[in-house]
Design an enzyme around this catalytic site. Structure first.
Site, PDB file in Angstrom:
ATOM      1  N   ASP A 522       0.865  -1.370   0.078  1.00  0.00           N
ATOM      2  CA  ASP A 522       0.044  -0.192  -0.082  1.00  0.00           C
ATOM      3  C   ASP A 522       0.833   1.407   0.145  1.00  0.00           C
ATOM      4  O   ASP A 522       1.443   1.301   0.987  1.00  0.00           O
ATOM      5  CB  ASP A 522      -0.782   0.395   1.443  1.00  0.00           C
ATOM      6  CG  ASP A 522      -1.533   1.204   0.972  1.00  0.00           C
ATOM      7  OD1 ASP A 522      -1.595   2.222   0.881  1.00  0.00           O
ATOM      8  OD2 ASP A 522      -2.282   0.575   2.191  1.00  0.00           O
ATOM      9  N   HIS A 523       0.832   2.208  -0.777  1.00  0.00           N
ATOM     10  CA  HIS A 523       2.170   2.706  -1.079  1.00  0.00           C
ATOM     11  C   HIS A 523       2.163   4.563  -0.309  1.00  0.00           C
ATOM     12  O   HIS A 523       1.925   5.629  -0.102  1.00  0.00           O
ATOM     13  CB  HIS A 523       1.909   3.555  -2.785  1.00  0.00           C
ATOM     14  CG  HIS A 523       3.501   4.019  -2.999  1.00  0.00           C
ATOM     15  ND1 HIS A 523       3.854   4.537  -2.077  1.00  0.00           N
ATOM     16  CD2 HIS A 523       4.102   4.042  -4.160  1.00  0.00           C
ATOM     17  CE1 HIS A 523       5.344   5.103  -2.954  1.00  0.00           C
ATOM     18  NE2 HIS A 523       5.494   4.655  -3.791  1.00  0.00           N
TER      19      HIS A 523
END
Ligand code: CAO
Length: 550
Positions: A522-523
């Site tokens: 999850d950036h």
């Protein structure tokens, strides 16, 4: 001419304290005078210096008086309460039409009656078991019993699959199955009658029960009506009540064994439930209300994706033959979850290959027999352990982003989900405390969870609490894929098929076995640098598992 004669006998009985170690103090009455209490329902709460316990009624009765005082001390055999019990019997008579009689007799009279008839009055009733509140509708997937099977309280009756999970419906009491009232595939909801069962009910007190062991000559009535008051099984063992499963074990959660059992069955953490009983005790009703509200109240969907055009429906039959099949509840739930995760999380996937040549040599040298397990460990338990250690080193990968996007929640426990491919769809059972397990234990846990998954026997608890997921396509094939993060987790490892490849060692090409790994993260939470370091640690441990010892 024969008639059925229904005889109701009222008798006064004393309820005694069951067999417990030491003594305790009565801290709470759970029943009002004049109130009817069913067999197995709690009467009082007793606290010893070890734990607190609920003392259940050994038979169904009406409470007449207490024989103990609040804060009074009790021990094994102390008289607790005086109750009125009702015995109903159907008898054949050739002298009278159906008559309903109510006779009050003293205990001695009952004893005399029992002695003279050389029998303990026990009746068998046919009762129905209804679907409990599971927070929504579900489809009947499988029957767990055959007509004529005897079952105990808590044994599964049937398997129901909702759009959330598959769950086994436990029997609320012991009995013998007469027949199923539903069919597989049928959609059922709370209150749907599931089965009829035959249960024994009687006026056996703890003392009578002992007597009846000697007297096998029981009088069995032939009551054959569907009653709405199922008679529960014999009371739980008093010793069990003093186990760590009793209430107030950790000083913060106050509930009885029955509520704890229900919470376990529904996968509810009692610490999240607000108790509405006396002194904040958590009642079964509180747990059911908690589950209901959790399922009904949509979680804070702060990050919502609006305005996505839907895919227009098409009439495929214009082009050829078609057949429509309904998706299973599990498949629908997976589809919704995957869409939610994909749409809400900015995914990035990092690809790499781990050299597992030495690990494979070591694995080949292992024998299931020597390890004391059924099957030799596959690569997966090693991967789980390697990931568990990496999660300890990089806590960001073991975190969750709060739905408001303002906080990161770091988890102190390491629970790893493993995607399992089943005929009914993809499920992700969770290995709890994976970092504390050995390779043998992990191997057995994975095999056990995978077989439960394929038999649709996973409980809600088996699938909760994951921190990170591993999705191994294993030997199936593929050189890589982009796994979708299983929110609220923040990363997932996809594993494709290991193959031999030539690797340049600086002088020559060496044949090495390389395992393709695909780390989606999850950036919003994790940056490329974090992912690179995480992957390097994983590579290092897989290529030389001695790193796990460090
Ligand atoms: N490369 C090469 N061989 C592999 C491998 C890999 N990455 N992973 C496993 N294998 C081997 C195993 O070692 C085993 O061989 P040995 O018996 O010689 O050791 C063989 O393949 C079969 O393994 P398995 O699949 O039975 O066992 P597992 O522990 O690797 O996996 C489980 C268990 C339950 C995870 C797996 O059976 C499964 O269901 N995987 C599917 C998950 C999935 O569908 N993910 C996709 C999600 S995206 O839609």
């Amino acid at each position: 001419m024969c008639f059925l004669l229904l005889v109701l006998i009222m008798a006064l009985e004393i309820i005694y304290m069951p067999d417990v170690e030491g003594s305790g103090e009565v801290v709470e009455y759970l029943v009002e005078l004049g109130e009817t209490v069913e067999e197995g329902e709690p009467l009082i709460v007793v606290e010893s210096d070890k734990a607190s316990m609920e003392v259940p009624a050994p038979f169904s009765c009406i409470l007449k008086s207490w024989e103990i005082e609040l804060e009074g001390s009790v021990e094994t055999g102390s008289a607790l309460a005086q109750c009125e019990v009702i015995v109903s019997e159907l008898a054949m008579s050739d002298a009278a039409p159906v008559v309903e009689a109510q006779i009050s007799v003293e205990p001695e009279a009952v004893a005399e009656k029992a002695t003279t008839s050389n029998a303990t009055p026990v009746t068998e009733s046919i009762v129905s078991i209804d679907m409990p509140d599971a927070g929504g509708d579900g489809d009947v997937v499988e029957f767990s019993l055959q007509p004529g099977d005897h079952f105990l309280e808590g044994d599964p009756i049937l398997l129901v699959e909702s759009d959330k999970a598959a769950m086994e419906v436990p029997a609320p009491f012991s009995g013998t199955l007469v027949e199923y009232l539903v069919e597989t595939g049928q959609t059922i909801s709370e209150g749907t009658p599931l089965v009829t069962a035959s249960v024994s009910s009687g006026i056996q007190t703890a003392n009578d029960a002992e007597k009846s062991v000697q007297s096998t000559d029981k009088v069995k009535g032939s009551v054959s009506s569907i009653s709405d008051t199922p008679q529960p099984s014999p009371s739980p063992s008093p010793m069990a009540l003093l186990s760590s499963d009793s209430s107030k074990t950790d000083g913060s959660v106050y509930s009885g064994p029955a509520s704890r059992k229900l919470a376990r069955q529904l996968g509810v953490n009692l610490e999240d439930v607000k108790g509405t009983g006396p002194r904040g005790r958590i009642l079964k009703e509180d747990i059911k209300a908690f589950v209901k509200s959790n399922l009904k109240t949509p979680k804070q969907e702060v990050v919502s994706v609006a305005g996505i055009p839907s895919i227009p429906e098409q009439d495929f039959s214009r082009f050829g033959g078609v057949e429509s099949k309904n998706l299973s509840g599990m498949a629908k739930a997976t589809a919704a979850h995957m869409s939610r995760c994909w749409l809400n999380i900015p995914h990035v996937t990092l690809f790499d290959e781990s050299d597992i040549t030495d690990l494979e040599c070591y694995r080949a040298s292992l024998s299931a027999e020597a390890l004391g397990i059924d099957k030799k460990p596959t690569i997966l338990p090693f991967l789980v352990l390697v990931i568990a250690k990496a999660l300890r080193k990089y806590p960001l990968f073991n975190s969750a982003l709060h739905p408001d996007g303002k906080q990161i929640i770091y988890k102190e426990y390491i629970n790893i989900g493993v995607a399992v491919d089943t005929p009914a769809g993809l499920v992700v059972p969770v290995i709890k405390d994976a970092d504390k397990k050995s390779i043998s234990e992990l191997s057995e846990t994975i095999a056990d969870l995978a077989s439960k998954a394929r038999d649709r026997k996973l409980t809600a608890e088996d699938m909760q609490g994951g921190c990170f997921t591993i999705s191994s396509l294993g030997a199936t094939g593929g050189t890589g894929f982009t796994p979708i993060i299983n929110a609220p987790e923040v990363a997932i490892l996809g594993v494709a098929k290991a193959t031999m490849k030539p690797v340049w060692d600086g002088e020559i090409f060496q044949p090495r076995k390389l395992l393709p790994l695909c780390l989606s993260f999850d950036h919003r939470v994790i940056n490329g640098g974090d992912a690179g370091r995480f992957m390097a640690t994983v590579n290092q441990s897989l290529s030389d598992i001695r790193h796990l010892l460090l």
